[in-house]
Each structure stands twice: as structure tokens, then as C-alpha cells.
Design a protein around this motif. Structure first.
Motif: not given
Length: 289
Positions: A52-57, A59-66, A90-97
């Protein structure tokens, strides 16, 4: 993992995911240096996961690590929920996809948001909560319900309620800013704050004489005054939230409210604000046309 049983001591390792309830984790970035604090959340239900509300670009590495630290594989993430379209969500959508790499991944938002979300180079199918009858039923039968909160702050804004845990994910609502060095994931209101009716301090980081720390209501007031369009929009959102009866409120900014009395006090405070958005501009009523 830290659980709600150990919230009061606030001895939280912010470098790891924080457990809010069974299968629900804060996977955000604790920034005490002055940026706007952002809080993505992960729901894990069996072999299925929802972000939910996956975060900015940035912050992506921190969010995905957690996310990985919870034991979840990216492939388990079946849905990404975005409660409005700002880049801090929404900034990290491309990274998440790219990392999830699944043709079955679905992005859930509202039709009012989706034209803007497409500008993040989205490849996955974009779904509207109205087309889902404002609910998402997971494979286990667990249900997330969506409630519209239009213009709080965007036309397509909504909030998400997990029926199993009683946690309400409120996006920008109940957000707070200021006093970053004193930020805590879980709001720890002094009992004096709940009944306080004093005027707002001039600055959100100004210490309150009664409690010796910055006023928690001031940070919330400052944030909503700057982000929300007007009094009417905020009061409507509070009426929606009050009807849900959540036992925990998890906003995308600021601190989580984990006691019912704190939630009730915050709703009352937010409903009483008179200077939100355009209503806080002294000469707005005198502008011709």
C-alpha cells in the motif's frame, strides 16, 4: 519484529520492518533529517502480499529490503494499492514492476487517479476501486474495503480498511509534519493532549509548555492546512472515517495512531479546523468572481 504489545517503550529498530498486527508491516524509511516522513505498508496473507502506497523512487531500495526481510518474495506481491497519485507514493512503480516481473500484477487506485499514475510508465493493468465494488478479496477470503474521501486531497483519494486487523490505511489523512528529530512511528500522546483545546502554536516544532515537547496537534494542523483543499473536504473525510470504527489508523505521513482514544481525539481536532487550504487564506472570500 516489534509488535503492538511493545509499542509504549518505543524501542523500535527502524532499520527493519515493523509489525503492526499479524501479517501487517510498516516497511518505510525513517528519515530524521528533515524530509517528509513516508510510510508504505505491506499486508502478507499466506502466499499473497499487498503493498500500500509503495513509496518514492529514492526510498525504493529501503522499502524492498524491508519487504524481503519479512520473508516475502517479490513474486508474492499480487497488488499495488495507491490511494492517490503523488510521487511520494507512486515514484517507485517502475522499480516494483521490474522486480516483481509478473503479468498478473494489478495496480489498484481510482479512475480519477489512473490517468496521472500512467505517467509513471506503468505496464500493469490499472484497476478502479469502483469496478471492484470498493473491496478486494484475497485468495484466503480476507477482505480489504475501500472508502472514497474525495478532494482529501485529490479528486480520486480513498482509504483502505483491513477487516481482519481493524487497521485503516489513511494516506495523507492524519498526516503530520515538523519536529522531524522527535519523530516516532507510533504516536505517544500525553493524556493532557487528548483534552487540550489550546490554540495552535505558531510553528509545528514549537515546544508546548505543558508537555515539554512539540505539540502533536500542531504538526497535524500544519500538514492538513497545507495539503488539503478546504474545511468541507476534510470534515467529509473525517465523517467517513468515524463511521468505520477502526482500531488503528496508519497514515502515509507522520505517526500511527494505535489507541482508540487517540483516533477519536484526532478526528475531533481535524473536524474543528477552520483554516484548511483555501479557507485559511484571509482574503479568499473577497476575491472577485
Amino acid at each position: 519484529m516489534t509488535t503492538t504489545m511493545g509499542i509504549l517503550d518505543q524501542n523500535i529498530d527502524y532499520d527493519r520492518p515493523v509489525k503492526l498486527a499479524d501479517g501487517i508491516f510498516w516497511v518505510g524509511f525513517a528519515d530524521l533529517e528533515g524530509r517528509l516522513q513516508c510510510n508504505p505498508y505491506l499486508i502478507v496473507d499466506g502466499d499473497e502480499a499487498i503493498l500500500i502506497d509503495g513509496g518514492s523512487r529514492p526510498d525504493f531500495s529501503t522499502v524492498m529490503r524491508k519487504v524481503l526481510q519479512t520473508g516475502v518474495s517479490p513474486k508474492q506481491i499480487s497488488h499495488l494499492i495507491y490511494q492517490h497519485y503523488d510521487p511520494d507514493l507512486c515514484g517507485s512503480i517502475p522499480n516494483l514492476e521490474s522486480l516483481i516481473d509478473s503479468a498478473d500484477l494489478r495496480i489498484i487506485s481510482h479512475a480519477e487517479n489512473n490517468p496521472f499514475i500512467r505517467h509513471y510508465s506503468v505496464r500493469s493493468e490499472l484497476m478502479c476501486i469502483d469496478g471492484l465494488e470498493r473491496k478486494l478479496t484475497l485468495r484466503s477470503g480476507r477482505t480489504l474495503r475501500f472508502f472514497r474521501t474525495p478532494y482529501a486531497h485529490s479528486a480520486g483519494s480513498f482509504i483502505t480498511y483491513d477487516e481482519t486487523s481493524g487497521i485503516l490505511f489513511t494516506s495523507d489523512l492524519f498526516g503530520s509534519s515538523g519536529a522531524f528529530s522527535d519523530w516516532r512511528l507510533f504516536a505517544d500522546f500525553d493524556h493532557k493532549c487528548l483534552a487540550c483545546e489550546a490554540a495552535w502554536p505558531e510553528r509545528p516544532d514549537e515546544p508546548c509548555e505543558d508537555i515539554g515537547t512539540p505539540c502533536p496537534w500542531s504538526g497535524m494542523h500544519y500538514f492538513h492546512r497545507k495539503v488539503m483543499p478546504g474545511n468541507r473536504h476534510l470534515r467529509h473525510a473525517m465523517a467517513v472515517i468515524k463511521s468505520i470504527g477502526a482500531t488503528m489508523v496508519a497514515p502515509q505521513h507522520g505517526s500511527i495512531l494505535y489507541r482508540v482514544e487517540d483516533i477519536e481525539a484526532a478526528i475531533q481536532r481535524l473536524q474543528s479546523m477552520e483554516d484548511i487550504g483555501i479557507d485559511g487564506i484571509a482574503d479568499a472570500a473577497s476575491v472577485p468572481g
